[in-house]
Structure formats: structure tokens, C-alpha cells
Design an enzyme around this catalytic site. Structure first.
Site, PDB file in Angstrom:
ATOM      1  N   GLY A  16      69.621  54.049  37.697  1.00  0.00           N
ATOM      2  CA  GLY A  16      68.943  52.830  37.284  1.00  0.00           C
ATOM      3  C   GLY A  16      68.050  53.042  36.071  1.00  0.00           C
ATOM      4  O   GLY A  16      68.074  54.092  35.424  1.00  0.00           O
ATOM      5  N   LYS A 136      55.010  47.594  47.076  1.00  0.00           N
ATOM      6  CA  LYS A 136      54.626  49.004  46.944  1.00  0.00           C
ATOM      7  C   LYS A 136      53.452  49.336  47.868  1.00  0.00           C
ATOM      8  O   LYS A 136      53.386  50.436  48.426  1.00  0.00           O
ATOM      9  CB  LYS A 136      54.262  49.331  45.497  1.00  0.00           C
ATOM     10  CG  LYS A 136      55.471  49.432  44.570  1.00  0.00           C
ATOM     11  CD  LYS A 136      55.063  49.922  43.183  1.00  0.00           C
ATOM     12  CE  LYS A 136      56.270  50.098  42.288  1.00  0.00           C
ATOM     13  NZ  LYS A 136      55.900  50.607  40.938  1.00  0.00           N
TER      14      LYS A 136
END
Length: 316
Positions: A16, A136
Site C-alpha cells: 500500500g 487508531k
């Protein structure tokens, strides 16, 4: 576990946007590790077959193909692995929680690097309320409260220099366009400091963390390539493009940026996250009294001049 030495690595999201830079850095240090494996989807394995095959041949990369949400496949991938590095993108951050749970239950996995690269989600008390940080924060909470056997390291880099200088959400959110010689500097005078890390250096810093487990275990490493200002970035662009003033240079003050951020969220604009992050950076949310590069061996970092030169070279 200060005598731990990572030998067998597994990477998620390795092809990615940021994962490819981490994988390349790991492969550049291939002789330091016994195994290096990536876990990827069938679609990615097919789309990037030639690249993965070349690394299998030249770097002894193992390519494990499966579904990230298939727990049996993940458990099998963990066999013999001692260190897991995640580089999953923003849209897949929450998927790390089951990966962490399975890693904690693994008899071999000792160390987990979640996908923390970027803005510090615990920079200040206000960070807990920032919309882009929520997934996160959930991952951090799980790592710090729900695991028993697993060490972790957060590699906190601040914004990627390569992306910071581009007009990610049009000129409204700041950036430089070499092809048109136009720029939008964030901050009323462009002199606010911001800490940046190149994507290449993210990979370098992750490998440096791997080489210093005694320092990195269960810590957030706040690292960067350099600290600069929008004004300094612009001056370097001007210098490297011949020294003549650019066609159009605008400034976006913090109040203007906050208003554009508000409108973006209220209208479900897909670039709302970009405005929030750039507002955080312009407020000074990347700055620390000290950085942790020295703690992990002070690896060589790219410079602002190198980043600008690369951007100019890539410009149409």
C-alpha cells in the site's frame, strides 16, 4: 524481553501507500532477518504479481495469500513469526484489533507494530476528540489494556513530507503545484513550524526501530526527517525552479482553515479528514522538544531539498 532479536517478520498492507516503503526498507536489510513474509489478498497478489515475484526471487520474500478477516488464514500466517508490522490504510485500521488478538494468542509472535505512522493521536488532551484519530485510539486502547504477551511499538512520524507539499484537497487545504507555479501556504505568514517525514524515511525508521527493541518495546517513538515551515518549503521550490517568483502564492490562516474544515465535515466532503489533519499540523501538533531518532541509532534522513527535487522531477 530486552534481549529479543526480531528474526521472522510478517507484514500486512505491505504493497500500500506507506507499506511499500516499509517493505522496501525491510528488504534492503534482508540479511538481518531469517524470514520476511507479506500477507496479501488474492486481488492484490494478482494485480502486483510481477513485483511480488521479483522480490520472491531476489529477496526471498514469502507471499502469503488470504483474507485479512479469515482468522484461520491469519493464524496459519503467524506460525513461526515473531514480529508483525501493520501498514493497513485508514479505512482498515479497526481490522487490526482481531489481528492483535490473534498475535497475542500466538505461541511465537512477540512484537506488533500497528499502523500508527502519521499524526500523533495522543499529542495533547484535545487529540482524543479529533475525528480522524478515533480508530487508531481504539487500537491503542486494545494493545495497552487487552493483551497479555505482546509488545508493541508506535512509530509516530507526523505528516508525510511527500504528501504535505501536494494539493491533497485542492488549494483550499494548502500545497504546491509545480506545473502551474502556484502555492497555498498554511498559516497567516507561513512561518509556523511543522515536523515532516518522507515516506522513504518511514521505512528507514521502522527498520531502525526493529534494530533497537530494548528502546522501542512498548513505546511511542516520535521521529521525523526534518522540521521546517511553509515559507521555507516555498523558498526551496523557488530556488530549485530558477529563482523567479511563482505565479500565484496565497496564505490560509488558521481561522480560515478551521472554517473550511467545519464546512467539509458538515457537507460530508470526503476531504474533511485532510482539512482536520492540516489544521492540527498548522496548530503545531507535530512539534516536540526532542525527537527519538537518536534513541534508534540516528538513521540517515532525507532532506527538504531532496524532497523538493523529487517533486519537481515528477511534475508534468
Amino acid at each position: 524481553m530486552t534481549d529479543f532479536e526480531p528474526r521472522n517478520l510478517l507484514l500486512f498492507g505491505a504493497t500500500g501507500t506507506i507499506g511499500i516503503h516499509i517493505l522496501q526498507a525491510v528488504l534492503a536489510a534482508r540479511d538481518q532477518f531469517h524470514r520476511v513474509a507479506v500477507f496479501t489478498s488474492p486481488a492484490t497478489a494478482a494485480a502486483k504479481k510481477d513485483l511480488l515475484e521479483s522480490w520472491k526471487e531476489t529477496k526471498r520474500l514469502e507471499v502469503l495469500v488470504g483474507d485479512l478477516q479469515d482468522e484461520d488464514a491469519v493464524q496459519k500466517a503467524y506460525e513461526g513469526i515473531d514480529t508483525v508490522i501493520s501498514a493497513l490504510g485508514r479505512g482498515a485500521i479497526a481490522l487490526q484489533i482481531p489481528l492483535i488478538r490473534l498475535a497475542d494468542a500466538s505461541p511465537t509472535v512477540t512484537w506488533f507494530f500497528p499502523s500508527e505512522y502519521g499524526t500523533d493521536i495522543k499529542y495533547s488532551p484535545a487529540s482524543a476528540h479529533e475525528r480522524p484519530h478515533q480508530q487508531k485510539l481504539k487500537v491503542r486502547h486494545y494493545l495497552e489494556n487487552q493483551v497479555s504477551n505482546l509488545a508493541h511499538t508506535y512509530v509516530v512520524t507526523g505528516p508525510y513530507a511527500d504528501m504535505y507539499i501536494r494539493c491533497a484537497a485542492g488549494r483550499d487545504a494548502g500545497g504546491w503545484d509545480v506545473s502551474t507555479r502556484t502555492a497555498t501556504l498554511l498559516g497567516e505568514d507561513g512561518k509556523g513550524r511543522v515536523s515532516l517525514t518522507t515516506m522513504t524515511d518511514v521505512g528507514t525508521l521502522v527498520v531502525a526501530a526493529l534494530q533497537h527493541p530494548a528502546v522501542a518495546f512498548n513505546h511511542a517513538l516520535r521521529v521525523n526527517s526534518f522540521t521546517t515551515t511553509p515559507a521555507e518549503i516555498h523558498a526551496e521550490f523557488v530556488r530549485q525552479t530558477g529563482g523567479q517568483p511563482w505565479n500565484d502564492v496565497q496564505y490560509v490562516s488558521l481561522p480560515q482553515l478551521r472554517e473550511r474544515e467545519r464546512v467539509a465535515w458538515e457537507t460530508d466532503n470526503p476531504t474533511a479528514t485532510v482539512f482536520t489533519l492540516r489544521r492540527i499540523w498548522t496548530e503545531g501538533g507535530t512539534l516536540y522538544e526532542n525527537r527519538d531518532n537518536e534513541q534508534i541509532g540516528e538513521p540517515p534522513m532525507q532532506t527538504l531539498a531532496e524532497v523538493i527535487a523529487s517533486e519537481i522531477k515528477q511534475s508534468p
